[in-house]
Design a protein around this motif. Structure first.
Motif, PDB file in Angstrom:
ATOM      1  N   GLU A  88       0.831  -1.209   0.000  1.00 52.09           N
ATOM      2  CA  GLU A  88       0.000   0.000   0.000  1.00 52.09           C
ATOM      3  C   GLU A  88       0.863   1.256   0.000  1.00 52.09           C
ATOM      4  N   LEU A  90      -5.513  -1.655  -0.404  1.00 55.50           N
ATOM      5  CA  LEU A  90      -5.849  -2.913  -1.067  1.00 55.50           C
ATOM      6  C   LEU A  90      -7.200  -3.459  -0.618  1.00 55.50           C
ATOM      7  N   ILE A  91      -7.337  -3.759   0.675  1.00 55.28           N
ATOM      8  CA  ILE A  91      -8.567  -4.346   1.205  1.00 55.28           C
ATOM      9  C   ILE A  91      -9.397  -3.236   1.846  1.00 55.28           C
ATOM     10  N   MET A 128      -9.352  -1.246  -2.832  1.00 49.58           N
ATOM     11  CA  MET A 128      -9.492  -1.772  -4.183  1.00 49.58           C
ATOM     12  C   MET A 128     -10.493  -2.920  -4.234  1.00 49.58           C
ATOM     13  N   ALA A 129     -10.624  -3.662  -3.115  1.00 49.95           N
ATOM     14  CA  ALA A 129     -11.503  -4.828  -3.098  1.00 49.95           C
ATOM     15  C   ALA A 129     -12.118  -4.987  -1.708  1.00 49.95           C
ATOM     16  N   TRP A 138     -10.236 -10.413   0.140  1.00 48.66           N
ATOM     17  CA  TRP A 138      -9.065 -10.951  -0.553  1.00 48.66           C
ATOM     18  C   TRP A 138      -9.429 -11.528  -1.922  1.00 48.66           C
ATOM     19  N   LEU A 140      -9.489  -9.105  -4.866  1.00 51.14           N
ATOM     20  CA  LEU A 140      -8.275  -8.347  -5.177  1.00 51.14           C
ATOM     21  C   LEU A 140      -7.706  -8.832  -6.516  1.00 51.14           C
ATOM     22  N   GLY A 182      -2.521  -9.789  -5.328  1.00 50.94           N
ATOM     23  CA  GLY A 182      -2.553 -10.875  -4.356  1.00 50.94           C
ATOM     24  C   GLY A 182      -1.251 -11.662  -4.364  1.00 50.94           C
TER      25      GLY A 182
END
Length: 199
Positions: free
Chosen positions: A51, A58-59, A141-142, A145, A148, A153
């Motif tokens: 990140e 990301l998450i 972003m997602a 997991w 992603l 990932g």
């Protein structure tokens, strides 16, 4: 200006089983989960490092952004990327009294590199003298997991494995990141524009 991460990536969202398979750790033993906490720590560290390198969350998780004034009331760049939604906006006066700003007064201008908060009218609401403005943001972003992008990932697993393998190493240089990881994340790095050229 202050940005606070209000929620962290939940344990359930971390790919511990995939990470164990990536490391080729044995399974089927009575104490299969004895290293899970350590593995989660390496996964969290890898996510944080990626990140930081990409400038992207990301998450999905929640953030709060506190300002004492706007740089431009016609629109402001948000401090995290990508922003999925604005959870709310609260004005706080010098005495601490809070006033919620109606969601109809602002809108999110989504962008994968430079999301902005814009007014629906002429200007964003003014911040009280001696007060502040708190904005709740949901960014990532997602949502989990599984959603992603596969290359990100894989980059997380590679970097977490690197941390795991070299956990006792003290001679690595600052900012050391394996080439495979940097090549996987390169296309996600935030583009910065200055003097007419991308940097």
């Amino acid at each position: 200006m202050m940005l606070i991460e209000e929620t962290t990536v939940p344990d359930a969202a971390l790919p511990v089983a995939e990470f164990k398979a990536h490391l080729r750790l044995g399974s089927g033993f009575a104490e299969d989960d004895v290293q899970d906490e350590v593995l989660r720590g390496f996964l969290r560290a890898a996510i944080a490092a990626i990140e930081a390198r990409t400038g992207k969350v990301l998450i999905e998780r929640e953030f709060s952004w506190t300002l004492t004034g706007w740089r431009d009331r016609a629109g402001v760049l948000l401090p995290v990327v990508p922003v999925r939604s604005v959870a709310g906006m609260v004005l706080v006066d010098a005495l601490g009294a809070e006033t919620a700003v109606a969601a109809s007064a602002y809108r999110l201008e989504k962008d994968s590199q430079r999301p902005r908060l814009r007014p629906t009218g002429a200007l964003l609401p003014s911040v009280p003298l001696g007060g502040e403005l708190r904005i709740g943001l949901v960014a990532g972003m997602a949502p989990d997991w599984g959603a992603l992008p596969a290359d990100l990932g894989q980059a997380v697993l590679l970097l977490a494995a690197h941390y795991y393998e070299y956990r006792a190493e003290t001679a690595l240089g600052d900012g050391c990141m394996p080439f495979g990881v940097t090549s996987l994340i390169q296309r996600y790095r935030v583009l910065r524009f200055g003097l007419g050229a991308a940097r």
